[in-house]
Design an enzyme around this catalytic site. Sequence first.
Site: not given
Ligand code: PEP
Length: 249
Positions: A9, A11, A93, A95, A163, A169, A209
Amino acid sequence: MRKKLAAGNWKMNGTLGSMLEIDALAEKHPAPTCDVLICPPATLVAAMAASIGDGVIKTGGQDCHANTSGAYTGDISAEMLADAGASYVLVGHSERRQDHNESDADVRSKAKAGMGAGLVVVVCCGETDDQRVAGDTLDVISAQLTASIPDGSTAENLVVAYEPIWAIGTGKVPTLAQIGEVHDAIRALLENRFGDDVGQSVRLLYGGSVKASNADDIFAVPNVDGALVGGASLKADDFSGIITALENS
Ligand code: PEP
């Protein structure tokens, strides 16, 4: 057998020059044994799909509108994503849920739209840090998924991504036992709702992460069928290590 899926992703990152990363990824993995998906920003969906086709690396959207077309300034429909060459779309998601106040009902409408347009829909769910500390994780995930996944979903058009919001992040990752507990609960929820055949065939991704350095351990957890990766999907070298770990799992 569930085919593993490494999903990136991007973003709100990437311009046309970033297509070089896609090219490099395709060069490193000309015939991956798992599915590989990149969800670039909407501005790059058509360019990516045109440059890579729908073969080795799949193209996905990061969100879609619940309606097919109309007076929704700034939005993009699932049909438009499909028309641009996407075969997947992310919905729900964290976000989007947090920054755009998307409810479970909104997510379900978007998921329905994505499925209606012939896309594979990745429905995301996850608990906050406070919910985890309060011991509410399984209840939160169950409520989110029950309300966010449309009736009639199949193993062909649905993927679920767990997630934890506090892991996105941040460099923080749940213990393998915590990941396993949630993935087992999601598997049971899908089996109860859709029956054993569908429930056992839907792919479950872990996200938060994930990096090449922790991917081997995460992919060894039962009911983890791949990953949804943010930061570490932006560079071909980084994402390649995760794909290789998934292929070897
Ligand atoms: C995400 O935004 O779906 C995500 C898992 O981000 P990151 O891998 O940077 O933690």
